[in-house]
Design an enzyme around this catalytic site. Structure first.
Site, PDB file in Angstrom:
ATOM      1  CG  HIS A  54      -2.096  -0.883   1.134  1.00 13.81           C
ATOM      2  ND1 HIS A  54      -3.247  -0.568   0.435  1.00 13.81           N
ATOM      3  CD2 HIS A  54      -2.311  -2.119   1.655  1.00 13.81           C
ATOM      4  CE1 HIS A  54      -4.112  -1.559   0.541  1.00 13.81           C
ATOM      5  NE2 HIS A  54      -3.571  -2.514   1.272  1.00 13.81           N
ATOM      6  CE  LYS A 112      -7.007  13.033   0.155  1.00 18.03           C
ATOM      7  NZ  LYS A 112      -7.082  11.795  -0.577  1.00 18.03           N
ATOM      8  NE  ARG A 113      -2.673   7.743   6.722  1.00 15.62           N
ATOM      9  CZ  ARG A 113      -1.445   7.742   6.192  1.00 15.62           C
ATOM     10  NH1 ARG A 113      -0.432   8.291   6.858  1.00 15.62           N
ATOM     11  NH2 ARG A 113      -1.226   7.196   5.018  1.00 15.62           N
ATOM     12  CE  LYS A 120      -2.939   9.977   3.102  1.00 10.41           C
ATOM     13  NZ  LYS A 120      -3.400   9.239   1.908  1.00 10.41           N
ATOM     14  CB  THR A 122     -10.743   4.174  -1.465  1.00 13.45           C
ATOM     15  OG1 THR A 122     -10.521   4.499  -0.092  1.00 13.45           O
ATOM     16  CG2 THR A 122      -9.960   2.930  -1.828  1.00 13.45           C
ATOM     17  CE  LYS A 144     -14.490   5.123   0.321  1.00 15.43           C
ATOM     18  NZ  LYS A 144     -13.734   5.232   1.582  1.00 15.43           N
TER      19      LYS A 144
END
Length: 820
Positions: free
Chosen positions: A356, A538-539, A544, A646, A650
Site C-alpha cells: 500500500h 483523508k489522513r 497528502k 479510495t 467515492k
C-alpha cells in the site's frame, strides 16, 4: 424493480421480533425503553436475519470443498453496521415502518450506534469494502484482525490543536458479535529455543490467550455471508491473589495487564522502545492466532497437507501481518512434519501480499535485537527463509536479504514468501517494480500484479446518497446497478437532457443543504449551499499535502482582502482527518488549518466569499455526510507517493469533480471520466524526481510566485495565531526542505483553482461534467476488485455464482454442521 433479498420480513414480523428482543434480550418494556434500547433491539432483530445466510454459506463452503480466502488486516474500518445490514438485507422500509409503529424515529436509532473503532483510514476502509464485496460476490472468506478496546483515538480540538482521547466504543454491548470461547489460542512471546534441527522447541517467557469474536458480514440482498473474526487478548492465568495479598499489587495483575494491552489501542505510539515492542507483539498476536485458526479449519476437512494451496489463500493487507509466512512455516514443520524447504515452498503458494505504500519509512522494519527478543523462534525461521530464498536465487545481491543493516525488513520478507504481490493502482504497481521492489522484481518478474482498489457502491452511493441513488434507479429502471456498477454507464445518454440534469443538480443541492445544516450544529457556521463545496478528507500527512490546500486558502483570503469588490466565486473549504499522535508536523498542519479558519471565518470581508470548516473526529459517518455534498474533490498528493486512494473514487462516484495530480488511482479515474472532466495540475512522477535534484527548488518556487511568498510571509509573521514563532517549523520546511514539492506545485495548483472558479460559474456545464463522473465510475466497484483478486491472485476461477446457489439451496437447514 428491486432485486429480491434472500431473507425478508414484513414490517409486522420485524416489529414482533423487535418487541421480543426488547423484552427478552434487553429487559425493557416499550414505555421505558431508551433510544439505545430500541437500537439494540433492532440490531438483534436484524442480526437474526443474517444468521440463516451465514450458516448456509458456511455449509456451502464445507459441502463444496471450496477454496477460502483469509484476509489479514490490522484495520477494518467498518463504520456503523446496523444501516449497512438493513440495506443489504432489503429491510429498509420494514425497519422504518416497524419503528414508526412504536413511535420511534428510525434515523435517530441508526445514528445512536457507535462506530467500531477498528481502523484509521484508507487501509481499514478498503478492508471493510472488500469484506462486504466478497460476501456480495459470493466467495468464502474470513477477515482476521484485532478487537481493539479503544481503536485509534477520538479527535477533538483545543484552541485548534488536536487532542487525542480514548474511543470507548465497547463500553456497552456490541450486538453484532458472537463470542467464541471454544476458539482460543495461546500466543507466546520472548523466552528461548532449544534444539539444532528445523523442529526446534520454543519456550516463551510470557503468553496471552487470543479469544475469538465473530461478526457476520452479509452481502447484497443477503445471498451470502462471511465472517470477520477479531482477536481479543485474555490472560493465560487468573489474577494472582497470593501476590496481591503480599502487597505486590502491580505484579498480581501483570498477566491481565499484558493481555488487555495487546488489543487495547490501534497503532500505539512507536517512538519509544516499549511502543515498538507492543506493536510487534500486536502484529504477531493476531497473525499467529489467525494462521493457527486457518490450519485448524483445514485439518477438520481431512485433506492431505499437499492440498493446502488448493483450499487456502491468505492475503496480507500491508506489512503488518508479514510474520504470517514465518508462522505458517513453523506450523507446517512443527505440526505437520514438513521439511523446511517443503514448508517454505508451500507458504509461497498460500500467501499473497498487498503493498500500500512506496514510502520507505512505511515498509516496516524491526531491529534485529527487538525481533529476536520478542520472537526468538521466528528470528531463526526468518534467517532460514532468507537463506532458502538465496539458495533458490543464486547470485542474489546481499542487499536483497530480509535481514540487513541490523534490521528485519518486513516488506522484503512478505515479497519473498508470497506467490503474488499486488499494487493497488496501475501507476503504483509500475512504480513498485521500478522502486521499492526493483531488484526483487527482476528475480521474480511474474510475481507483481495489479489490482486497482475499489469501493462498495452499497455503502458509498446507494446508502450514503439516497437522493442520487433514487434518481439512478428511476433512470435505469431497476436496482440491478447496485451490484453491477458498470450499468451506471446507462446514465450517460441522459446528461444532455436538461430536465434530467436539473434533477441531478437538485439531488446534489439537497445534500449540500443537509451538510450546511449539520455544520451549523457542530461548528456554528452555516455555509451557503450555492457556494462551491471544496472537500479534502483523508489522513493528515505531508505527502497528502493539506498544506498546499491551506496555502492556497491563505492566498485566496489575502487576494479577496486586497480586492474585495471583484466577483469572487463563493467557496467553502472543508477539511477532515486525523494526524498520528506522534507525527508532530502533521499536528502542526492541523493547528494551522484551524487558525486560518478562525481568521477567515471572523473576517467580515469574507462573508459570502470564503469559509473554512474543519469538523473534528473524521470517520465513516462523517464521510457519509461530506461526500454526497462535495462539488470538488481534492486529490493533491505529490506524484508518486499515493498508492491508490479510495476517497477519490467515492467523491467522483457521487458527482464531485476532481482537482488532482497524476498520482495513484487519479490516473485511472481521469482515464475513465475523461480528461475534460478532471482538473489536472502538478508535476509528474518523473518531473518530481528531477525537481528534487535542484538544491534550492523551494526558494526558487517561492521567488517565482508572489502569492506563495505572501502566504508564507503571513504565516511567518503571526497572522494566524498571533505568535510569529508558532509555525516556525512549517515555514522552515517550506523554504528549506519541501520534500513533497508543495512550493513547486503551488502556482499550477492556484491557477487551476481559478479555472475551477470560472467553470463553476456555468452551472449547467458543471452539472453535466459531474453527472459524467457518476456515469463513468462503474469500474471502481470493489466487486470488480474482488473478481480481479480471484483471477489474478487467489486463482479461484468463476465459483462465485455457484456458491450463492449452494447457499440458497441449503438455507432451509436449521442447524449448522460445520465448525466455526
Amino acid at each position: 424493480m428491486m432485486s429480491q433479498p434472500a431473507t425478508s420480513a414484513s414490517p409486522r414480523e420485524l416489529a414482533q421480533s423487535i418487541r421480543d428482543h426488547l423484552t427478552y434480550s434487553i429487559g425493557k418494556d416499550e414505555a421505558h425503553a431508551s433510544v439505545h434500547d430500541w437500537r439494540m433491539a433492532l440490531s438483534l432483530a436484524v442480526r437474526d436475519h443474517i444468521v440463516e445466510p451465514w450458516f448456509a454459506s458456511t455449509r456451502a463452503t464445507y459441502g463444496g470443498h471450496l477454496k477460502r480466502v483469509h484476509y489479514l488486516s490490522m484495520e477494518f474500518l467498518i463504520g456503523r453496521l446496523l444501516e449497512d445490514s438493513v440495506v443489504n438485507l432489503g429491510l429498509d422500509d420494514a425497519a422504518r415502518e416497524a419503528l414508526k409503529g412504536f413511535g420511534v424515529d428510525y434515523d435517530e436509532v441508526i445514528h445512536d450506534e457507535p462506530e467500531a473503532a477498528l481502523g484509521n483510514g484508507g487501509l481499514g476502509r478498503l478492508a471493510a469494502c472488500y469484506m462486504e464485496s466478497m460476501a456480495t460476490v459470493g466467495i468464502p472468506a474470513y477477515g482476521y484482525g484485532l478487537r481493539y478496546e479503544h481503536g485509534l483515538f477520538r479527535q477533538r480540538f483545543d484552541h485548534g490543536r488536536q487532542i487525542e482521547t480514548a474511543d470507548s466504543w465497547l463500553k456497552s454491548r456490541n450486538p453484532w458479535e458472537f463470542e467464541r470461547p471454544e476458539v482460543a489460542y495461546e500466543i507466546g512471546f520472548g523466552g528461548w529455543i532449544e534444539g539444532d534441527g528445523p523442529k526446534k522447541i520454543w519456550h516463551p517467557a510470557e503468553s496471552v490467550i487470543a479469544a475469538a469474536y465473530d461478526t457476520p458480514v452479509v452481502g447484497w440482498r443477503g445471498r451470502w455471508a462471511n465472517t470477520l473474526r477479531l482477536w481479543s487478548g485474555k490472560p493465560t492465568h487468573d489474577f494472582d491473589l497470593a501476590r496481591f495479598n503480599r502487597g505486590e499489587y502491580v505484579a498480581a495483575g501483570a498477566a491481565e495487564s499484558l493481555a488487555r494491552t495487546i488489543s487495547r489501542v490501534l497503532y500505539p505510539d512507536d517512538s519509544t522502545e516499549a511502543g515498538k515492542e507492543l506493536r510487534l507483539k500486536q502484529e504477531y498476536f493476531f497473525t499467529a492466532a489467525s494462521v493457527r485458526d486457518i490450519m485448524r479449519r483445514f485439518v477438520y476437512e481431512g485433506e492431505n497437507i499437499a492440498k493446502l494451496p488448493d483450499r487456502v489463500a491468505i492475503q496480507m493487507n500491508d506489512t503488518h501481518p508479514a510474520i504470517a509466512g514465518a508462522e505458517l512455516v513453523r506450523v507446517l514443520i512443527d505440526d505437520f512434519d514438513q521439511s523446511f524447504d517443503d514448508a517454505a515452498d508451500m507458504a509461497v503458494r498460500v500467501l499473497n501480499y498487498t503493498n500500500h505504500t512506496l514510502l520507505p519509512e512505511a515498509l516496516e522494519a524491526w531491529s534485529e535485537g527487538l525481533f529476536r527478543k520478542v520472537l526468538p523462534r521466528h528470528m531463526d525461521l526468518v534467517e532460514r527463509i532468507d537463506d532458502h530464498h538465496k539458495r533458490r536465487n543464486p547470485g542474489r545481491p546481499w542487499e536483497l536479504s530480509a535481514i540487513h543493516h541490523g534490521q528485519v525488513h518486513m516488506g522484503t520478507l512478505a515479497f519473498m514468501q508470497s506467490g503474488h504481490v499486488n499494487g493497488v493502482s496501475a501507476l503504483h504497481t509500475e512504480l513498485m517494480k521500478e522502486t521499492v521492489f526493483h531488484d526483487l522484481n527482476k528475480l521474480h518478474p511474474d510475481r507483481i500484479v495489479n489490482v486497482t482498489n475499489g469501493v462498495t457502491p452499497r455503502r458509498w452511493l446507494y446508502s450514503a446518497n439516497p437522493a442520487l441513488s433514487g434518481l439512478i434507479t428511476d433512470t435505469l429502471g431497476s436496482e440491478a446497478w447496485v451490484d453491477h456498477l458498470d450499468q451506471l454507464s446507462g446514465l450517460e445518454s441522459h446528461v444532455t437532457d436538461k430536465g434530467w440534469l436539473d434533477r441531478y443538480a437538485t439531488a446534489k443541492r439537497d445534500n449540500k443543504v443537509a451538510l450546511s445544516n449539520w455544520l451549523g450544529e457542530v461548528l456554528g457556521i452555516t455555509p451557503d449551499p450555492d457556494a462551491l463545496f471544496d472537500v479534502q478528507i483523508k489522513r493528515i500527512h505531508e505527502y497528502k499535502r493539506q498544506l498546499l490546500n491551506v496555502l492556497e486558502t491563505i492566498a485566496r483570503w489575502d487576494d479577496i482582502r486586497q480586492n474585495p469588490d471583484a466577483e469572487w466565486q463563493p467557496r467553502v473549504k472543508i477539511f477532515g482527518g486525523k494526524a498520528a499522535p506522534g507525527y508532530a508536523v502533521a499536528k502542526e498542519i492541523i493547528h494551522l488549518i484551524n487558525d486560518v479558519a478562525e481568521v477567515v471565518n471572523n473576517d467580515p470581508l469574507m462573508k459570502g466569499r470564503l469559509l473554512v470548516a474543519y469538523p473534528a473526529n473524521y470517520n465513516v459517518s462523517m464521510a457519509v455526510r461530506l461526500i454526497p455534498a462535495a462539488d470538488l474533490s481534492e486529490q493533491i498528493s505529490t506524484a508518486g507517493k499515493e498508492a491508490s486512494g479510495t476517497g477519490n473514487m467515492k467523491l467522483s462516484m457521487n458527482g464531485a469533480l476532481t482537482i488532482g495530480t497524476l498520482d495513484g488511482a487519479n490516473v485511472e479515474i481521469r482515464e475513465q471520466v475523461g480528461p475534460e472532466n478532471f482538473f489536472l495540475f502538478g508535476m509528474t512522477t518523473e518531473e518530481v524526481e528531477a525537481r528534487r535534484q535542484i538544491p534550492d527548488h523551494a526558494r526558487q518556487a517561492i521567488a517565482a510566485s508572489p502569492s506563495l511568498s505572501r502566504a508564507i510571509s503571513l504565516i511567518a509573521t503571526g497572522a494566524f495565531g498571533g505568535d510569529p514563532a508558532r509555525y516556525g517549523r512549517i515555514v522552515d520546511i517550506l523554504t528549506n526542505w519541501d520534500s513533497y514539492l508543495v512550493c513547486s506545485d503551488f502556482a499550477d495548483y492556484q491557477s487551476t483553482q481559478r479555472r475551477i472558479d470560472a467553470s463553476y460559474g456555468d452551472k449547467a456545464e458543471w452539472n453535466r461534467m459531474a453527472a459524467l463522473n457518476t456515469a463513468r465510475m462503474g469500474w471502481f466497484s470493489s466487486d470488480r476488485s474482488i473478481r480481479d483478486y480471484m483471477e489474478r491472485v487467489w486463482k479461484m476461477g468463476e465459483q462465485d455464482g455457484r456458491n450463492q446457489g449452494r447457499a440458497q439451496q441449503g438455507a432451509g437447514q436449521s442447524r449448522i454442521n460445520a465448525p466455526v
